[in-house]
Design an enzyme around this catalytic site. Structure first.
Site, PDB file in Angstrom:
ATOM      1  N   LEU A   1       0.832  -1.206   0.000  1.00 21.64           N
ATOM      2  CA  LEU A   1       0.000   0.000   0.000  1.00 21.64           C
ATOM      3  C   LEU A   1       0.864   1.252   0.000  1.00 21.64           C
ATOM      4  O   LEU A   1       0.579   2.234  -0.686  1.00 21.64           O
ATOM      5  CB  LEU A   1      -0.945  -0.014   1.213  1.00 21.64           C
ATOM      6  CG  LEU A   1      -1.899   1.182   1.322  1.00 21.64           C
ATOM      7  CD1 LEU A   1      -2.790   1.298   0.094  1.00 21.64           C
ATOM      8  CD2 LEU A   1      -2.758   1.083   2.585  1.00 21.64           C
TER       9      LEU A   1
ATOM     10  N   GLU B   1      26.233  12.779  11.675  1.00 21.82           N
ATOM     11  CA  GLU B   1      25.458  11.522  11.768  1.00 21.82           C
ATOM     12  C   GLU B   1      25.311  10.756  10.454  1.00 21.82           C
ATOM     13  O   GLU B   1      24.350   9.997  10.273  1.00 21.82           O
ATOM     14  CB  GLU B   1      24.079  11.780  12.402  1.00 21.82           C
ATOM     15  CG  GLU B   1      24.175  12.373  13.801  1.00 21.82           C
ATOM     16  CD  GLU B   1      22.823  12.641  14.469  1.00 21.82           C
ATOM     17  OE1 GLU B   1      21.835  11.965  14.143  1.00 21.82           O
ATOM     18  OE2 GLU B   1      22.766  13.522  15.345  1.00 21.82           O
TER      19      GLU B   1
ATOM     20  N   ARG C   1       3.784   6.258   5.610  1.00 24.27           N
ATOM     21  CA  ARG C   1       5.002   6.135   6.416  1.00 24.27           C
ATOM     22  C   ARG C   1       4.929   4.966   7.376  1.00 24.27           C
ATOM     23  O   ARG C   1       3.927   4.796   8.073  1.00 24.27           O
ATOM     24  CB  ARG C   1       5.250   7.405   7.235  1.00 24.27           C
ATOM     25  CG  ARG C   1       5.573   8.612   6.418  1.00 24.27           C
ATOM     26  CD  ARG C   1       6.931   8.470   5.742  1.00 24.27           C
ATOM     27  NE  ARG C   1       7.316   9.753   5.180  1.00 24.27           N
ATOM     28  CZ  ARG C   1       8.154  10.604   5.770  1.00 24.27           C
ATOM     29  NH1 ARG C   1       8.707  10.288   6.929  1.00 24.27           N
ATOM     30  NH2 ARG C   1       8.423  11.766   5.225  1.00 24.27           N
ATOM     31  N   CYS C   2       6.010   4.196   7.408  1.00 22.02           N
ATOM     32  CA  CYS C   2       6.080   3.061   8.316  1.00 22.02           C
ATOM     33  C   CYS C   2       7.345   3.155   9.159  1.00 22.02           C
ATOM     34  O   CYS C   2       8.311   3.791   8.749  1.00 22.02           O
ATOM     35  CB  CYS C   2       6.135   1.764   7.526  1.00 22.02           C
ATOM     36  SG  CYS C   2       4.719   1.530   6.458  1.00 22.02           S
TER      37      CYS C   2
ATOM     38  N   ASP D   1      19.835  12.862  23.029  1.00 26.07           N
ATOM     39  CA  ASP D   1      18.510  13.200  22.506  1.00 26.07           C
ATOM     40  C   ASP D   1      17.418  12.426  23.233  1.00 26.07           C
ATOM     41  O   ASP D   1      17.506  11.212  23.377  1.00 26.07           O
ATOM     42  CB  ASP D   1      18.435  12.839  21.017  1.00 26.07           C
ATOM     43  CG  ASP D   1      19.321  13.744  20.168  1.00 26.07           C
ATOM     44  OD1 ASP D   1      19.519  14.908  20.549  1.00 26.07           O
ATOM     45  OD2 ASP D   1      19.808  13.273  19.117  1.00 26.07           O
TER      46      ASP D   1
ATOM     47  N   HIS E   1      11.144  21.438   9.164  1.00 22.70           N
ATOM     48  CA  HIS E   1      10.124  20.653   8.459  1.00 22.70           C
ATOM     49  C   HIS E   1       9.725  21.322   7.148  1.00 22.70           C
ATOM     50  O   HIS E   1       9.019  20.746   6.343  1.00 22.70           O
ATOM     51  CB  HIS E   1       8.887  20.463   9.343  1.00 22.70           C
ATOM     52  CG  HIS E   1       9.216  19.757  10.610  1.00 22.70           C
ATOM     53  ND1 HIS E   1       9.596  18.440  10.645  1.00 22.70           N
ATOM     54  CD2 HIS E   1       9.258  20.184  11.888  1.00 22.70           C
ATOM     55  CE1 HIS E   1       9.848  18.080  11.888  1.00 22.70           C
ATOM     56  NE2 HIS E   1       9.655  19.122  12.662  1.00 22.70           N
TER      57      HIS E   1
HETATM   58  N1  GLN Z   1      20.314  14.227  16.693  1.00 23.94           N
HETATM   59  C1  GLN Z   1      19.200  13.871  15.904  1.00 23.94           C
HETATM   60  C2  GLN Z   1      19.289  14.504  14.526  1.00 23.94           C
HETATM   61  O1  GLN Z   1      19.753  15.596  14.417  1.00 23.94           O
HETATM   62  C3  GLN Z   1      17.911  14.291  16.560  1.00 23.94           C
HETATM   63  C4  GLN Z   1      16.708  13.869  15.779  1.00 23.94           C
HETATM   64  C5  GLN Z   1      15.390  14.039  16.519  1.00 23.94           C
HETATM   65  O2  GLN Z   1      15.312  14.699  17.518  1.00 23.94           O
HETATM   66  N2  GLN Z   1      14.337  13.449  16.029  1.00 23.94           N
HETATM   67  O3  GLN Z   1      18.866  13.942  13.544  1.00 23.94           O
END
Ligand code: GLN
Ligand code: ZN
Length: 758
Positions: free
Chosen positions: A18, A488, A519-520, A603, A698
């Protein structure tokens, strides 16, 4: 004879069919007919998967979200799409995502708000209400699905969301009283139930999970009003509750004039006796005896021991089912051919859970002997898991027993620490930093995948990642940021990365669960006592630090977030698993400190979402969650600066706990709220440093310097400038470099402007 049924089936498909079909349609790569045909095909397959049941859910299938389906069925469609031309399905997608398929002539509208479905990781589209909201029924979607089911000889039990829960889930955009809409809503429901009766439907499952939350007298009365109104209808109603206990709503639920009641017998087992006493003898009691929220095999022997006497009392009035819809678990364990076979033998996904239900029904209906073979196999797996040395590690248990209050306490108080840190780090006022990730390019994803598949050797992989780290450092130097991150690049996901390196974790290949729309997520499986055999992040961080004189943040995910985004053990309290994670991540923190890392960020993106459904349980959760964070973070010297990050901003309820975590710096999401959400910190006199996000990551938009200065000035009205940091709302991994660089350039400029005017 006991009746078996199911409350809902995962709609995304065992291979996420889906998801891919939706995304193709949205990109304009397939037609609406192809999409709807795939929907029909999935429904048919899922009904076949459930053919052994006496009653099969219909209407649980959705192209996006079952709450949004309900809004459309009730004619509660936001004004902004109602007048748009075009197809109903496209308008539905417009509410869900702001647009339909490749809306070229952009009939874009703003998408409906999304929020979490009770305490799950599923997100629904919030119904929108206003004082003048009217409802008008259009049940065509559900009726079509019923017609399809009947054609296939499926024993259909339509599933709908009940009127009280529907109102409770929504939001009155004009702050009017949404409960006042009930009298207008009920006739639509009554018509719906009549239409279902006309289709020859006998039972309808009407979901009212709000009955497991704290309801005031007004909301409790709404239940009576609603169900009195349906009393003379021609279909039988199975009122379904799940995710928790009824508590103060127990008598209310038992007395409502419906023909059956479904109770989550995993979470509310202690209440079942009382329910049996209070439920009149012409009612069906459906017990959710298979956990619909986890991936563990059910202990069938223990379940039968408990269930047989109940069956003796209730006889034909007893139904059995999973505790809730199976939406929250992956589809089929048989797909997991790469998983360690012992661990796999402990698990059950949706199809296996339905198999368990069949065994229970057989044993109840025909006695245990005919079911013996299956029961013995189940028992062997349960016993092996219970005693496995892969699950139980005495060293971890001993370390847990040694936890005391001192473990989670920093040596010095914040003021002392801040003085030492500032002498060492020598940062300007309004220091700038980012939250951790930098854009993840196709090349990085490719390198990571190839390395995982064994197509890339370790040395080549390391060189690729190091090159990416070097790029991030260069860009941060050029931008003039104050505290750096390594970006990262080596992480696919902030939880999976750590889970993969910790002992006690397993991974599935196809264990996808719908989060929202297409989204999954694929939560890792925490199956055993957690320990860390080697450092997980030190080498990358050390390499990054070697490239610059600026402080490089060590970047970790906190224990509460790892816990909340995993499938966790059912053989010990969540708190115990969390403390184990805390001890393991604490070791990483101390190793980073030993390696000379002066700033460490932990985090806790999911701390707030772990709050239990009932407020009365919040304190307990917050107590062990905060303590876990403190254990992780607070073993360091005063000179080491601890950051935490939370990507949300509703802190009013939990501000005291946040303060209790005692991180030197917290970065949060605030850019969309014009800093008003900092009031929680202001009112509480939050004592430590704060970085309120000024860049909404976002959105692809590039925030201007002026706008960010404006936001920070608003922040400074609430928090003393000496304690403010300047940073984005969250990590940058979903953005492109072309967006990130100009945005951060403006951000650094904004910080300079602020410093000059101090
Ligand atoms: N350190 C993570 C990043 O920058 C934090 C992501 C998050 O808070 N969802 O991607
Ligand atoms: Zn975040």
């Amino acid at each position: 004879m006991v009746t078996t049924h199911n409350l809902g089936f995962p709609r995304i498909g065992a291979k996420r069919e889906l998801k891919f079909a939706l995304e193709n349609y949205w990109k304009g790569l397939s037609s609406r007919d192809e999409l709807t045909a795939l929907g029909a095909q999935l429904r048919q397959r899922h009904w076949e998967n459930q053919a052994s049941l006496d009653l099969v859910p219909v209407g649980d299938f959705s192209f996006y979200d079952q709450v949004l389906d309900m809004s459309f069925m009730l004619g509660n469609i936001p004004e902004r799409v109602r007048n748009l031309q075009g197809n109903a399905l496209d308008n539905y997608f417009r509410v869900a995502r702001g647009r339909s398929a490749k809306d070229s002539a952009c009939s874009c509208v703003h998408a409906g708000e999304m929020t979490k479905w009770f305490d799950t990781n599923y997100h629904y589209i919030v119904p929108e209400f206003a004082v003048d909201t009217e409802f008008s029924l259009d049940a065509s979607r559900l009726l079509d699905q019923i017609a399809q089911a009947h054609q296939l000889d499926v024993k259909a039990k339509p599933v709908i969301i009940g009127p009280v829960t529907y109102l409770w889930l929504g939001k009155a955009k004009d702050d009017s009283d949404k409960l006042a809409l009930l009298p207008r809503l009920l006739p639509a429901y009554a018509t719906l139930l009549n239409q279902l009766a006309e289709q020859g439907i006998e039972w309808v499952q009407i979901d009212e999970p709000v009955l497991v939350t704290e309801l005031n007298a007004e909301w409790q009365r709404a239940f009576v009003t609603a169900y009195e109104a349906f009393k003379d209808g021609k279909v039988k109603l199975l009122l379904a509750t799940y995710f928790g206990q009824l508590q103060d709503n127990l008598t209310l639920a038992c007395k409502l004039p419906v023909q059956g009641l479904h109770i989550d017998a995993i979470n509310a087992r202690a209440e079942i006796e009382q329910v049996i006493q209070q439920l009149s003898t012409d009612r069906v009691l459906s017990l959710g005896v298979i956990n619909g929220r986890n991936i563990w095999k059910t202990d069938l022997h223990a379940t039968l021991e408990w269930l047989e006497p109940i069956h003796g009392v209730l006889q034909d009035r007893l139904w059995i089912a999973p505790s809730c819809s199976l939406l929250h678990v992956p589809v089929d364990l048989d797909s997991e051919q790469k998983m360690d076979s012992e661990i796999r033998s402990w698990l059950a996904f949706a199809l296996q859970k339905l198999g368990e239900l069949q065994i229970l029904a057989k044993a109840l209906n025909k006695g245990r002997v005919p079911a013996q073979e299956a029961l013995i196999a189940n028992n062997a797996a349960i016993e092996k898991r219970r005693t496995s040395t892969r699950v139980h590690n005495p060293e971890v248990k001993a370390a847990l027993a040694r936890i005391d209050a001192a473990l989670g306490k920093r040596a010095g108080a914040y003021e002392q620490r801040a003085a030492k840190q500032s002498a060492l780090l020598n940062l300007p006022a309004y220091p700038t930093t980012t939250i951790g990730s930098f854009p993840q390019t196709t090349e990085i994803r490719q390198a990571r995948n190839q390395f995982k598949q064994g197509e890339l050797d370790e040395a080549t992989y390391r060189i690729a990642i190091q090159a990416e780290i070097a790029r991030c450092v260069r860009e941060q130097e050029a931008l003039g940021l104050d505290v750096f991150v390594h970006g990262e690049a080596e992480r696919n996901d902030m939880v999976e990365y750590f889970g993969e390196q910790l002992d006690g974790y397993a991974f599935s290949q196809f264990g996808w669960v719908q989060s929202y729309g297409s989204r999954c997520v694929k939560p890792p499986i925490l199956f055993g006592d957690i320990s860390r055999s080697k450092a997980m992040t030190v080498a990358w961080t050390r390499y990054a630090q070697s490239l610059t004189d600026k402080p490089m943040k060590g970047m970790l995910t906190g224990p509460v977030t790892i816990l909340n985004w995993s499938f966790v053990r059912d053989d010990q309290p969540r708190s115990v698993s969390c403390y184990q994670l805390a001890l393991a991540i604490r070791e990483e923190v101390l190793d980073l400190e030993d390696a000379g890392v002066r700033v460490i960020q932990i985090d806790e993106a999911a701390l707030r979402e772990g709050l239990p459904l009932r407020r009365s349980q919040w304190n307990d959760y917050l107590q062990w969650a905060v303590e876990s964070f403190r254990i992780t973070a607070n073993g360091v010297q005063d000179e080491t600066q601890i950051h935490t990050h939370m990507c949300y901003s509703e802190f009013n309820d939990i501000i005291a706990s946040i303060a209790d975590m005692d991180a030197d710096v917290i970065t949060i999401e605030t850019s969309r709220s014009d800093m008003e959400l900092l009031d929680a910190f202001d009112n509480f006199n939050y004592p430590n440093e704060i970085g309120p996000g000024v860049y909404d990551i976002h959105s692809p938009n590039i925030p201007s310097q002026e706008h960010m200065v404006h936001l920070m000035r608003k922040a400074a009205e609430r928090i003393p400038p000496q304690r403010l940091w300047v940073n984005p709302d969250c990590g940058l991994k979903t953005r492109a470099w072309e967006e990130v660089l100009p945005a951060l350039k403006n951000m650094v400029e904004a910080a300079r402007t602020l410093r000059e005017s101090m």
